[in-house]
Design a protein around this motif. Sequence first.
Motif, PDB file in Angstrom:
ATOM      1  N   VAL A   1       0.851  -1.170   0.000  1.00 40.11           N
ATOM      2  CA  VAL A   1       0.000   0.000   0.000  1.00 40.11           C
ATOM      3  C   VAL A   1       0.896   1.232   0.000  1.00 40.11           C
ATOM      4  O   VAL A   1       1.743   1.366   0.865  1.00 40.11           O
ATOM      5  CB  VAL A   1      -0.913   0.027   1.249  1.00 40.11           C
ATOM      6  CG1 VAL A   1      -1.689   1.309   1.327  1.00 40.11           C
ATOM      7  CG2 VAL A   1      -1.836  -1.165   1.237  1.00 40.11           C
ATOM      8  N   THR A   2       0.693   2.077  -0.976  1.00 36.89           N
ATOM      9  CA  THR A   2       1.476   3.311  -1.011  1.00 36.89           C
ATOM     10  C   THR A   2       0.627   4.456  -0.506  1.00 36.89           C
ATOM     11  O   THR A   2      -0.599   4.396  -0.499  1.00 36.89           O
ATOM     12  CB  THR A   2       1.941   3.631  -2.437  1.00 36.89           C
ATOM     13  OG1 THR A   2       0.797   3.942  -3.221  1.00 36.89           O
ATOM     14  CG2 THR A   2       2.699   2.470  -3.054  1.00 36.89           C
TER      15      THR A   2
ATOM     16  N   ALA B   1      -0.343  -0.180  10.938  1.00 32.64           N
ATOM     17  CA  ALA B   1      -0.215  -1.318  10.013  1.00 32.64           C
ATOM     18  C   ALA B   1       1.228  -1.797   9.924  1.00 32.64           C
ATOM     19  O   ALA B   1       1.489  -3.005   9.934  1.00 32.64           O
ATOM     20  CB  ALA B   1      -0.734  -0.930   8.633  1.00 32.64           C
ATOM     21  N   THR B   2       2.167  -0.863   9.851  1.00 34.82           N
ATOM     22  CA  THR B   2       3.584  -1.240   9.769  1.00 34.82           C
ATOM     23  C   THR B   2       4.010  -2.005  11.018  1.00 34.82           C
ATOM     24  O   THR B   2       4.666  -3.051  10.924  1.00 34.82           O
ATOM     25  CB  THR B   2       4.463   0.015   9.579  1.00 34.82           C
ATOM     26  OG1 THR B   2       4.039   0.706   8.398  1.00 34.82           O
ATOM     27  CG2 THR B   2       5.928  -0.345   9.463  1.00 34.82           C
ATOM     28  N   GLY B   3       3.622  -1.497  12.168  1.00 37.45           N
ATOM     29  CA  GLY B   3       3.957  -2.187  13.415  1.00 37.45           C
ATOM     30  C   GLY B   3       3.365  -3.579  13.498  1.00 37.45           C
ATOM     31  O   GLY B   3       4.045  -4.538  13.870  1.00 37.45           O
ATOM     32  N   LYS B   4       2.083  -3.707  13.129  1.00 35.60           N
ATOM     33  CA  LYS B   4       1.415  -5.016  13.193  1.00 35.60           C
ATOM     34  C   LYS B   4       2.047  -6.018  12.233  1.00 35.60           C
ATOM     35  O   LYS B   4       2.228  -7.193  12.579  1.00 35.60           O
ATOM     36  CB  LYS B   4      -0.077  -4.871  12.867  1.00 35.60           C
ATOM     37  CG  LYS B   4      -0.861  -4.201  13.965  1.00 35.60           C
ATOM     38  CD  LYS B   4      -0.863  -5.063  15.207  1.00 35.60           C
ATOM     39  CE  LYS B   4      -2.229  -5.244  15.746  1.00 35.60           C
ATOM     40  NZ  LYS B   4      -2.303  -6.138  16.860  1.00 35.60           N
TER      41      LYS B   4
ATOM     42  N   ALA C   1      -1.284  -8.232   1.718  1.00 37.63           N
ATOM     43  CA  ALA C   1      -2.691  -8.427   2.115  1.00 37.63           C
ATOM     44  C   ALA C   1      -2.878  -8.126   3.603  1.00 37.63           C
ATOM     45  O   ALA C   1      -3.851  -7.472   3.995  1.00 37.63           O
ATOM     46  CB  ALA C   1      -3.146  -9.844   1.796  1.00 37.63           C
ATOM     47  N   ALA C   2      -1.942  -8.592   4.421  1.00 37.70           N
ATOM     48  CA  ALA C   2      -2.020  -8.328   5.869  1.00 37.70           C
ATOM     49  C   ALA C   2      -1.891  -6.836   6.129  1.00 37.70           C
ATOM     50  O   ALA C   2      -2.596  -6.277   6.970  1.00 37.70           O
ATOM     51  CB  ALA C   2      -0.935  -9.098   6.606  1.00 37.70           C
ATOM     52  N   TYR C   3      -1.008  -6.164   5.382  1.00 37.41           N
ATOM     53  CA  TYR C   3      -0.822  -4.724   5.561  1.00 37.41           C
ATOM     54  C   TYR C   3      -2.117  -3.969   5.244  1.00 37.41           C
ATOM     55  O   TYR C   3      -2.519  -3.080   5.988  1.00 37.41           O
ATOM     56  CB  TYR C   3       0.319  -4.211   4.679  1.00 37.41           C
ATOM     57  CG  TYR C   3       0.639  -2.761   4.935  1.00 37.41           C
ATOM     58  CD1 TYR C   3       1.546  -2.411   5.915  1.00 37.41           C
ATOM     59  CD2 TYR C   3       0.022  -1.748   4.228  1.00 37.41           C
ATOM     60  CE1 TYR C   3       1.840  -1.086   6.189  1.00 37.41           C
ATOM     61  CE2 TYR C   3       0.296  -0.422   4.486  1.00 37.41           C
ATOM     62  CZ  TYR C   3       1.211  -0.098   5.460  1.00 37.41           C
ATOM     63  OH  TYR C   3       1.479   1.213   5.726  1.00 37.41           O
ATOM     64  N   LYS C   4      -2.772  -4.333   4.159  1.00 36.69           N
ATOM     65  CA  LYS C   4      -4.036  -3.673   3.791  1.00 36.69           C
ATOM     66  C   LYS C   4      -5.076  -3.861   4.892  1.00 36.69           C
ATOM     67  O   LYS C   4      -5.789  -2.925   5.252  1.00 36.69           O
ATOM     68  CB  LYS C   4      -4.562  -4.221   2.467  1.00 36.69           C
ATOM     69  CG  LYS C   4      -3.790  -3.734   1.275  1.00 36.69           C
ATOM     70  CD  LYS C   4      -4.361  -4.290  -0.020  1.00 36.69           C
ATOM     71  CE  LYS C   4      -3.569  -3.813  -1.207  1.00 36.69           C
ATOM     72  NZ  LYS C   4      -4.105  -4.307  -2.472  1.00 36.69           N
ATOM     73  N   LYS C   5      -5.157  -5.075   5.426  1.00 35.84           N
ATOM     74  CA  LYS C   5      -6.107  -5.362   6.498  1.00 35.84           C
ATOM     75  C   LYS C   5      -5.787  -4.518   7.733  1.00 35.84           C
ATOM     76  O   LYS C   5      -6.668  -3.884   8.317  1.00 35.84           O
ATOM     77  CB  LYS C   5      -6.062  -6.848   6.843  1.00 35.84           C
ATOM     78  CG  LYS C   5      -6.955  -7.247   7.992  1.00 35.84           C
ATOM     79  CD  LYS C   5      -6.767  -8.727   8.320  1.00 35.84           C
ATOM     80  CE  LYS C   5      -6.884  -8.912   9.783  1.00 35.84           C
ATOM     81  NZ  LYS C   5      -5.760  -9.389  10.502  1.00 35.84           N
TER      82      LYS C   5
ATOM     83  N   GLU D   1      -7.834  -1.483   9.697  1.00 32.15           N
ATOM     84  CA  GLU D   1      -8.031  -1.616  11.145  1.00 32.15           C
ATOM     85  C   GLU D   1      -7.446  -0.397  11.869  1.00 32.15           C
ATOM     86  O   GLU D   1      -8.044   0.132  12.811  1.00 32.15           O
ATOM     87  CB  GLU D   1      -7.333  -2.899  11.619  1.00 32.15           C
ATOM     88  CG  GLU D   1      -7.630  -3.328  13.008  1.00 32.15           C
ATOM     89  CD  GLU D   1      -6.927  -4.649  13.336  1.00 32.15           C
ATOM     90  OE1 GLU D   1      -6.103  -4.653  14.280  1.00 32.15           O
ATOM     91  OE2 GLU D   1      -7.195  -5.648  12.644  1.00 32.15           O
ATOM     92  N   GLY D   2      -6.297   0.062  11.404  1.00 33.71           N
ATOM     93  CA  GLY D   2      -5.645   1.226  11.995  1.00 33.71           C
ATOM     94  C   GLY D   2      -6.470   2.491  11.833  1.00 33.71           C
ATOM     95  O   GLY D   2      -6.548   3.313  12.747  1.00 33.71           O
ATOM     96  N   LYS D   3      -7.109   2.659  10.674  1.00 37.73           N
ATOM     97  CA  LYS D   3      -7.968   3.830  10.469  1.00 37.73           C
ATOM     98  C   LYS D   3      -9.108   3.826  11.476  1.00 37.73           C
ATOM     99  O   LYS D   3      -9.447   4.868  12.042  1.00 37.73           O
ATOM    100  CB  LYS D   3      -8.521   3.861   9.037  1.00 37.73           C
ATOM    101  CG  LYS D   3      -7.507   4.267   8.011  1.00 37.73           C
ATOM    102  CD  LYS D   3      -8.112   4.636   6.673  1.00 37.73           C
ATOM    103  CE  LYS D   3      -8.937   3.566   6.046  1.00 37.73           C
ATOM    104  NZ  LYS D   3      -9.371   3.865   4.683  1.00 37.73           N
ATOM    105  N   ASP D   4      -9.695   2.653  11.711  1.00 31.76           N
ATOM    106  CA  ASP D   4     -10.775   2.545  12.697  1.00 31.76           C
ATOM    107  C   ASP D   4     -10.276   2.872  14.101  1.00 31.76           C
ATOM    108  O   ASP D   4     -10.947   3.565  14.859  1.00 31.76           O
ATOM    109  CB  ASP D   4     -11.388   1.136  12.678  1.00 31.76           C
ATOM    110  CG  ASP D   4     -12.132   0.831  11.391  1.00 31.76           C
ATOM    111  OD1 ASP D   4     -12.524   1.786  10.688  1.00 31.76           O
ATOM    112  OD2 ASP D   4     -12.310  -0.361  11.082  1.00 31.76           O
ATOM    113  N   LYS D   5      -9.097   2.363  14.448  1.00 38.42           N
ATOM    114  CA  LYS D   5      -8.549   2.615  15.786  1.00 38.42           C
ATOM    115  C   LYS D   5      -8.234   4.094  15.991  1.00 38.42           C
ATOM    116  O   LYS D   5      -8.480   4.637  17.059  1.00 38.42           O
ATOM    117  CB  LYS D   5      -7.314   1.762  16.020  1.00 38.42           C
ATOM    118  CG  LYS D   5      -7.633   0.282  16.107  1.00 38.42           C
ATOM    119  CD  LYS D   5      -6.672  -0.416  17.002  1.00 38.42           C
ATOM    120  CE  LYS D   5      -7.003  -1.871  17.088  1.00 38.42           C
ATOM    121  NZ  LYS D   5      -7.756  -2.206  18.279  1.00 38.42           N
TER     122      LYS D   5
END
Length: 85
Positions: free
Chosen positions: A1-2, A38-41, A63-67, A71-75
């Motif tokens: 994701v850029t 996302a980067t940390g996760k 795919a995990a990064y996008k997910k 999730e990060g935007k929601d948090k």
Amino acid sequence: VTLFPYTTLFRSMKILPLVGPLAATVALPTAAGAVTYATGKVFIMHFESGGTLLDFKPEKMKAAYKKFFEEGKDKVATATQEAAN
């Protein structure tokens, strides 16, 4: 994701008088928080599975990064709402 689509969006929002800079000021921290989350996760997931920096393959984690980004935007949104109250 850029971040290219997001940075382009933020720059274009600043063109609108008054509303644009305000909207960009609100949106940019959300994107930055989501990227950090996302980067940390992704790295936590990689390291917990026994990986190292030397064998990290970004294309396998896309795919995990996008997910995690979503999730990060929601948090970040939840944390912002809680801080406002």
